[in-house]
Design a protein around this motif. Structure first.
Motif, PDB file in Angstrom:
ATOM      1  N   ASN A   1      -1.286 -11.734  -5.497  1.00 33.49           N
ATOM      2  CA  ASN A   1      -1.374 -10.338  -5.061  1.00 33.49           C
ATOM      3  C   ASN A   1      -2.846  -9.937  -5.096  1.00 33.49           C
ATOM      4  O   ASN A   1      -3.314  -9.246  -5.996  1.00 33.49           O
ATOM      5  N   TYR A   2      -3.588 -10.419  -4.101  1.00 31.91           N
ATOM      6  CA  TYR A   2      -5.040 -10.233  -4.097  1.00 31.91           C
ATOM      7  C   TYR A   2      -5.466  -8.783  -3.917  1.00 31.91           C
ATOM      8  O   TYR A   2      -6.592  -8.417  -4.248  1.00 31.91           O
ATOM      9  N   THR A   3      -4.600  -7.950  -3.371  1.00 30.73           N
ATOM     10  CA  THR A   3      -4.966  -6.543  -3.216  1.00 30.73           C
ATOM     11  C   THR A   3      -4.981  -5.836  -4.568  1.00 30.73           C
ATOM     12  O   THR A   3      -5.622  -4.803  -4.717  1.00 30.73           O
ATOM     13  N   ARG A   4      -4.256  -6.399  -5.536  1.00 26.45           N
ATOM     14  CA  ARG A   4      -4.098  -5.797  -6.865  1.00 26.45           C
ATOM     15  C   ARG A   4      -3.418  -4.434  -6.762  1.00 26.45           C
ATOM     16  O   ARG A   4      -3.755  -3.480  -7.464  1.00 26.45           O
ATOM     17  N   TRP A   5      -2.438  -4.366  -5.891  1.00 21.60           N
ATOM     18  CA  TRP A   5      -1.650  -3.150  -5.657  1.00 21.60           C
ATOM     19  C   TRP A   5      -0.317  -3.267  -6.372  1.00 21.60           C
ATOM     20  O   TRP A   5       0.343  -4.308  -6.290  1.00 21.60           O
ATOM     21  N   ALA A   6       0.076  -2.244  -7.071  1.00 21.32           N
ATOM     22  CA  ALA A   6       1.376  -2.232  -7.731  1.00 21.32           C
ATOM     23  C   ALA A   6       1.843  -0.797  -7.902  1.00 21.32           C
ATOM     24  O   ALA A   6       1.051   0.098  -8.213  1.00 21.32           O
ATOM     25  N   THR A   7       3.147  -0.575  -7.693  1.00 24.15           N
ATOM     26  CA  THR A   7       3.768   0.721  -7.944  1.00 24.15           C
ATOM     27  C   THR A   7       5.146   0.475  -8.549  1.00 24.15           C
ATOM     28  O   THR A   7       5.727  -0.601  -8.386  1.00 24.15           O
TER      29      THR A   7
END
Length: 388
Positions: free
Chosen positions: A302-308
């Motif tokens: 998850n290279y964007t380092r996006w999480a919700t």
């Protein structure tokens, strides 16, 4: 780290420590397999010579020898036309140079891969084994991401750079997964007016008249764009994106002022180089459409380092016991696609066809996934590959 899914010879590899497998003699220099051909010799980085395996369970190949060689993509078309190869992967960005070839045919399929534009939104916490989103980064602003999606014309890129051999991607699940790809999911078409309106509504306004918007706090910003060097289209496509974003007032510049070499690109991406705000990448999704390994909170990829939390819940539904029910599973995939396209941690840009050249002396060839064509059914109809 992945676990090998292939049968391996225990009498050769059973006692080799896992950490040493990659460099083992029976992996690197004297590999043992169980396929229709066996390896005779290896020239590292250049070629591998195979010979037919007489006792192959599905019938001995009719071809006695296969030589696999590494060839520069920029010269492969001329090599094929000269009759130097029977089978080769074809670069789609050079289609106009071989579309009228007479000594080989082009066969292909829509592969389970896509290109995308990703937005760096945080870092990887190695100790915790999860991504940490940084709300202070401007790329966490969803309106900015959506505006950048509406600013680019992926249909034009597919037509002008790839001769129609790629198509605008509408989701992050590839179309070859017919049960889970939502063909009706609305993607992002080219609409610069919509992009400008989204920016204005979110408070991105050009206050100083320099042609570029400031952020909602009135601060000027420039996004660092990372893209890899490669084929003939790499540079013009990267410059097109920068220009398209600039036309709606978003200031974007190449990191270090140039395209990056492949290994350097991924090293800096994995290290969460703060100079990178936006990047162009590609994923081959493998045989499982589950997106958790690429977009989950605990996914190193998850290279964007996006999480919700909502993303966590939607991905959990895909992996839940309820997902054994096909109707539930399909809806879970549809729900995640809709959410991902709304939140847009990455912009899926293009689905793509893989093309393979087959010389006219090869009796038949099938690139379809799951093909049941046997090597014992493939013949060579001439002593040498046919030249134009």
């Amino acid at each position: 780290m992945g676990v090998s899914s292939y049968i391996e010879p225990e009498h050769l590899l059973g006692e080799v420590p896992v950490a040493e497998l990659e460099d083992s003699e029976y992996v690197r220099t004297n590999p043992v397999g169980f396929g229709p051909f066996q390896i005779e010799s290896i020239t590292p980085g250049e070629s591998v010579t195979f010979s037919a395996f007489d006792d192959y369970f599905d019938g001995r190949p009719n071809i006695d020898e296969v030589i696999l060689e590494v060839v520069n993509p920029t010269t492969i078309v001329s090599e094929l036309k000269a009759g130097n190869y029977d089978i080769a992967s074809l670069p789609s960005d050079q289609y106009d140079t071989y579309s009228d070839a007479t000594n080989f045919q082009s066969v292909g399929f829509l592969e389970n891969a896509y290109t995308y534009l990703g937005f760096k939104q945080g870092t990887w916490d190695a100790e915790a084994g999860e991504v940490v989103t940084d709300s202070e980064r401007i790329t966490t602003n969803k309106a900015l991401r959506q505006a950048m999606a509406y600013s680019i014309d992926n249909d034009a890129i597919a037509t002008n750079f790839y001769h129609g051999l790629r198509q605008n991607a509408n989701t992050l699940i590839t179309p070859n997964f017919t049960d889970y790809h939502n063909a009706d999911q609305e993607g992002y078409g080219y609409d610069p007016e919509q992009a400008a309106q989204i920016l204005a509504d979110a408070g991105f306004v050009d206050n100083d008249g320099d042609g570029f918007v400031e952020d909602p706090d009135g601060e000027a910003f420039t996004l660092g764009f990372a893209s890899m060097s490669g084929g003939e289209t790499a540079e013009p496509i990267a410059q097109y994106y920068i220009q398209a974003w600039g036309e709606v007032g978003i200031n974007v510049e190449l990191v270090d002022g140039q395209l990056m070499e492949f290994n350097s690109f991924y090293e800096r991406l994995e290290a969460d180089d703060p100079a990178i705000d936006v990047y162009q990448g590609a994923w081959g999704t493998g045989g499982d459409p589950n997106p958790t390994g690429l977009y989950g909170r605990t996914a190193a990829f998850n290279y964007t380092r996006w999480a919700t939390e909502e993303n966590d819940e939607l991905l959990a539904a895909i992996e839940s016991d309820e997902s054994f029910d096909e109707e539930f599973r399909q809806q879970a995939f549809y729900d995640w696609q809709a959410y991902a396209m709304e939140e847009l941690p990455v912009i899926p840009t293009l689905f793509r066809y893989t093309l393979t050249a087959v010389n006219n002396r090869v009796s038949n060839w099938d690139t379809s996934i799951g093909s049941d064509l046997k090597w014992s059914d493939i013949y060579l109809l001439a002593e040498e590959p046919i030249a134009e």
